[in-house]
Design an enzyme around this catalytic site. Structure first.
Site, PDB file in Angstrom:
ATOM      1  N   GLU A   1       1.479   6.356  -7.089  1.00 27.66           N
ATOM      2  CA  GLU A   1       0.428   7.310  -7.439  1.00 27.66           C
ATOM      3  C   GLU A   1       0.962   8.740  -7.429  1.00 27.66           C
ATOM      4  O   GLU A   1       0.650   9.538  -8.323  1.00 27.66           O
ATOM      5  CB  GLU A   1      -0.741   7.172  -6.463  1.00 27.66           C
ATOM      6  CG  GLU A   1      -1.526   5.885  -6.621  1.00 27.66           C
ATOM      7  CD  GLU A   1      -2.449   5.598  -5.447  1.00 27.66           C
ATOM      8  OE1 GLU A   1      -3.097   4.534  -5.445  1.00 27.66           O
ATOM      9  OE2 GLU A   1      -2.513   6.431  -4.523  1.00 27.66           O
TER      10      GLU A   1
ATOM     11  N   TYR B 292       0.809  -1.215   0.000  1.00 24.69           N
ATOM     12  CA  TYR B 292       0.000   0.000   0.000  1.00 24.69           C
ATOM     13  C   TYR B 292       0.847   1.272   0.000  1.00 24.69           C
ATOM     14  O   TYR B 292       0.594   2.193  -0.786  1.00 24.69           O
ATOM     15  CB  TYR B 292      -0.982  -0.007   1.168  1.00 24.69           C
ATOM     16  CG  TYR B 292      -1.802   1.255   1.256  1.00 24.69           C
ATOM     17  CD1 TYR B 292      -2.664   1.626   0.222  1.00 24.69           C
ATOM     18  CD2 TYR B 292      -1.693   2.110   2.352  1.00 24.69           C
ATOM     19  CE1 TYR B 292      -3.400   2.794   0.279  1.00 24.69           C
ATOM     20  CE2 TYR B 292      -2.426   3.282   2.420  1.00 24.69           C
ATOM     21  CZ  TYR B 292      -3.274   3.618   1.381  1.00 24.69           C
ATOM     22  OH  TYR B 292      -3.997   4.792   1.436  1.00 24.69           O
TER      23      TYR B 292
END
Length: 232
Positions: free
Chosen positions: A163, A156
Site C-alpha cells: 500500500e 498483513y
C-alpha cells in the site's frame, strides 16, 4: 398456559446468524471469484494479465470493499463481536488505497503493485470469511482456525508495504494532474500529494496498532480453541 415459544427461524439469534452467514457467504463468493479469475488469467495470458488486473476485476473488488463497510455497522449494533477501531483502520486503509489512490489514477492501475495488493487482500479475506461463515453455524476446524489466526501475520505487513509503495508510485501523477488538490478561501489550498505523504506515515502507525490487536486476538482464540474442542 406457559409462554409460547417462537419457532427457531423467528428467534432473534437465529435471524442474526442467518443474516451473518449470508453476508459472509456473499463476501466469500466475491473474493473467491477474484482469486479464481486472477489465477486463470495468469495461466492463460502470463505477465500480460498482471497489467490488466484492475480492468478485469476492479469492479468486483470495489463492490466487495464497499459492502465490507457494513461490518462497521455490524460491530456498532452488536451483531458482530469485534473491536470497532481496529476494523475501522483496516477498512480505511483499503478504501483509501483502492478508491482514492488506484481508481483515480489510470496510470497506477497498470502497476504490478495493484496485482500484488489484490492477491494479498483476497487471500486474507477468503480465509477470514470462510472461518467466520462456519463459526456462525457452529462449525470449527482446528486447521482453519489456526490458518485464519496466523495467515495475516506475514501477509498483513506485506500488504501495508505494498500500500505504501502504491502511494509512492501515485505521487508523481497526483502532482502532475493536480487530482484532489484544491484552493480554499483566504489564499489557502490543499495540495493532495502532501496529504498522501502525511497519510503514508500514519499508515505505519496504524499498522502497529492493528497488528498488536490482531496478535492479542489470535492469542486469546488459540488459547481457548483446544478447550472447546475437548468439550465437544
Amino acid at each position: 398456559m406457559g409462554p409460547v415459544e417462537l419457532p427457531a427461524w423467528l428467534q432473534p439469534r437465529y435471524r442474526k446468524n442467518a443474516y451473518l452467514f449470508i453476508y459472509y457467504l456473499i463476501q466469500f463468493c466475491g473474493h473467491s471469484w477474484i482469486v479464481t479469475n486472477m489465477t486463470v488469467r495468469f495461466f492463460s495470458f502470463g505477465k500480460d494479465s498482471v497489467v490488466d488486473t484492475f480492468y478485469a476485476i476492479g469492479l468486483v473488488m470495489r463492490l466487495c470493499q464497499s459492502v465490507s463497510l457494513l461490518e462497521l455497522l455490524h460491530i456498532y449494533v452488536g451483531i458482530e463481536s469485534d473491536h470497532l477501531l481496529p476494523r475501522l483502520l483496516q477498512l480505511t486503509e483499503r478504501i483509501i488505497i483502492l478508491f482514492v489512490v488506484i481508481t483515480s489514477q489510470e496510470e497506477v492501475q497498470e502497476k504490478y503493485v495493484v496485482c500484488v495488493l489484490f492477491i494479498f487482500w483476497n487471500l486474507l479475506d477468503m480465509v477470514r470469511y470462510t472461518y467466520s461463515m462456519l463459526s456462525v453455524i457452529g462449525i470449527s476446524y482446528a486447521v482453519l482456525t489456526w490458518l485464519s489466526q496466523t495467515l495475516w501475520m506475514p501477509i498483513y505487513p506485506l500488504c501495508v508495504l505494498a500500500e505504501a509503495f502504491a502511494i509512492y508510485q501515485s505521487l508523481p501523477y497526483f502532482e502532475s494532474f493536480g487530482t484532489y488538490s484544491t484552493k480554499l478561501p483566504f489564499d489557502l489550498s490543499i495540495y493532495f500529494p502532501y496529504v498522501l505523504k502525511i497519510y503514508l506515515m500514519m499508515l505505519f502507525i496504524g499498522m502497529y496498532f492493528t497488528y498488536s490487536h490482531l496478535y492479542s486476538e489470535r492469542r486469546d482464540i488459540l488459547r481457548v480453541f483446544p478447550i472447546k474442542k475437548k468439550k465437544m
